[in-house]
Structure formats: C-alpha cells, structure tokens
Motif scaffolding. Structure first.
Motif: not given
Ligand SMILES: Nc1nc2c([nH]c(=O)n2[C@H]2C[C@H](O)[C@@H](COP(=O)(O)OP(=O)(O)OP(=O)(O)O)O2)c(=O)[nH]1
Length: 230
Positions: A5, A21, A23, A32-33, A35-37, A51, A55, A72, A78, A116, A118-119
């Motif tokens: 991610v 976020r 969801r 979060e920062l 972005g995405g997968k 992304e 977004e 994550i 991430l 989150l 992981p950030d």
C-alpha cells in the motif's frame, strides 16, 4: 509476500496533507496519508499518482520515498513518499467515498489527529522535512489571474507555490480580498514577478517565516510596497 500500500505525504507551504478515512469500520474516523494498493505489475509511483487523482483530484510528482516499510497486517504493508502537487492542479478535495475530511498540518500539529498506526513511524521524517523547508514567502495580488500566472511561473521554475485567499482584518465578506501566493522561491525570483503582475511582497514576515500563518489577517500596505533592487 504482502500487498504493498502506498501513502503520499503531500507537502505544500510547510504543511502536509492528512486525510480522514470513512472505511472500513475499524479505520473510519482515523487519519492517513492518502493513497492505496499497488496493483499487480504497477510501479508504486504510478499507483500513487492514480490513487491521488481518483481520491483527491490532484496530479502529483513523487519527490522521494520515505525511510522504511511498515506492516499493516499479515497481508499488507505501507510505504510512503514525499510528493508535491504539480501542474495546474486543483485544490485537493475528497472525490470518492474514501475520505470525508482533509487537514493541512504543520510540523508541530502532526499529533493533533488520530493517525492509523502504520502511518506513525513516518511522522518524524515528515516533521523533519517540513522544518527543513526554506522560508515561505508571500506575494500578494488583487487580481486572481495575476496570482495564478505567478504560481504557474514559479512551478515551471521548480519552486513550490500555491494561492491562498486572504481575508482582511475585520472583514468577512468575500469582496476585495487579495490573493496571496505562498512559495519557497527566493526573494529575487519573486521580486521580478510582483513587479510584472502588480503585486507586492509581504516582506515583513519573509525572513523568519517557516510556514503559512493560516487565517492570520494580512497587514496591507496603503499602496504597493516594492522591495528595491540595487
Ligand atoms: N491508503 C492508505 N492506506 C492505509 C494507510 N495506513 C494504513 O494502515 N492503511 C490501510 C487502510 C486500508 O486497509 C489499506 C489500504 O486500502 P485502500 O482502501 O486505501 O486501498 P485501495 O484504494 O487500493 O482499496 P480498494 O479500492 O481495494 O478498497 O491500508 C495509509 O497511510 N494510506
């Protein structure tokens, strides 16, 4: 192998963009920062660009990847990159259902939102990056088109630049408020542009200014104030 991610630390005017976020339920309301997968076979930079266009409706250029990759979960990890908004980009705003709020945070405001997990390991490097940026200069124009032209020119020359609408002290209507260009360009680059576009440098706070003082009223001169060249 975990699915990668990618998250973007979008930096502008001494601040970074955080996104809240919506969801999945366990991440909703947390920051979060954006972005995405990364899709199979996709370059991580391309994934970020895709992304962020989806977004937030912005075109970005990846400056560099931040240190480290953070798990994550058992299945995802991430990575985060420092990016700048490029071209004639629009103001970022939530364009799909991933985020419901955005905030620009200065280096001392990073702990004001609930990131989150992981950030979090990336925040120290982001704070260092924000603090190391050159002073933000402010040039002011009464004409929006002049401000937009100056931003375009500064970006062409490789500087960070964007427009903010200023409010005059004590006024809250939308009339006659000037347009401020905030940039990390040096004074010499900006002097020529304000001369050409009927603006002035907000010189007083240039020297020690390390980030835009969001919402602070402008001290307007009674007539255009020029910084003299020898
Ligand atoms: N985008 C992003 N996701 C993060 C960060 N930190 C973090 O734990 N995550 C988690 C939240 C999500 O469970 C997952 C990324 O999923 P996503 O929903 O953003 O990715 P996507 O847009 O490609 O997903 P989708 O269309 O398949 O739903 O990683 C971060 O900084 N940015």
């Amino acid at each position: 192998m975990r699915t990668r991610v990618v998250g973007a630390a979008i930096v502008r005017g001494g601040r970074v963009l955080a996104a809240r976020r919506t969801r999945p339920p366990e991440a909703a309301g947390r920051w979060e920062l954006p972005g995405g997968k990364v899709e199979p076979g996709e370059r991580p930079e391309a994934a970020l660009e895709r992304e962020l266009a989806e977004e937030l409706g912005v075109e970005v250029d990846v400056v560099r990847w931040l240190d480290g990759v953070v798990p994550i979960s058992g299945t995802h990890e991430l990575a985060a990159a420092l990016v700048r908004i490029g071209g004639d980009a629009e103001e970022p705003e939530p364009r799909d259902d991933t985020h419901d709020r955005l905030r620009w945070l200065g280096p001392d405001e990073l702990d004001e939102v609930d990131w989150l997990e992981p950030d979090r390991p990336f925040l120290a490097e982001i704070a260092r990056e924000l603090r190391s940026a050159g002073p933000t200069l402010r040039a002011v124009f009464f004409d929006e088109d002049d401000a937009a032209r100056v931003v375009r020119r500064l970006r062409q020359d490789g500087y960070d630049a964007h427009v903010e609408r200023e409010r005059l002290a004590g006024e809250d209507d939308d009339e006659d408020h000037p347009w401020a260009v905030l940039t990390d360009a040096p004074v010499v680059a900006l002097e020529l542009l304000v001369d050409d576009h009927d603006g002035w440098l907000d010189a007083d706070d240039g020297a020690e200014h390390t980030g835009p003082a969001a919402g602070s009223p402008l001290d307007l001169p009674t007539q255009p104030r020029r910084i003299k060249r020898p």
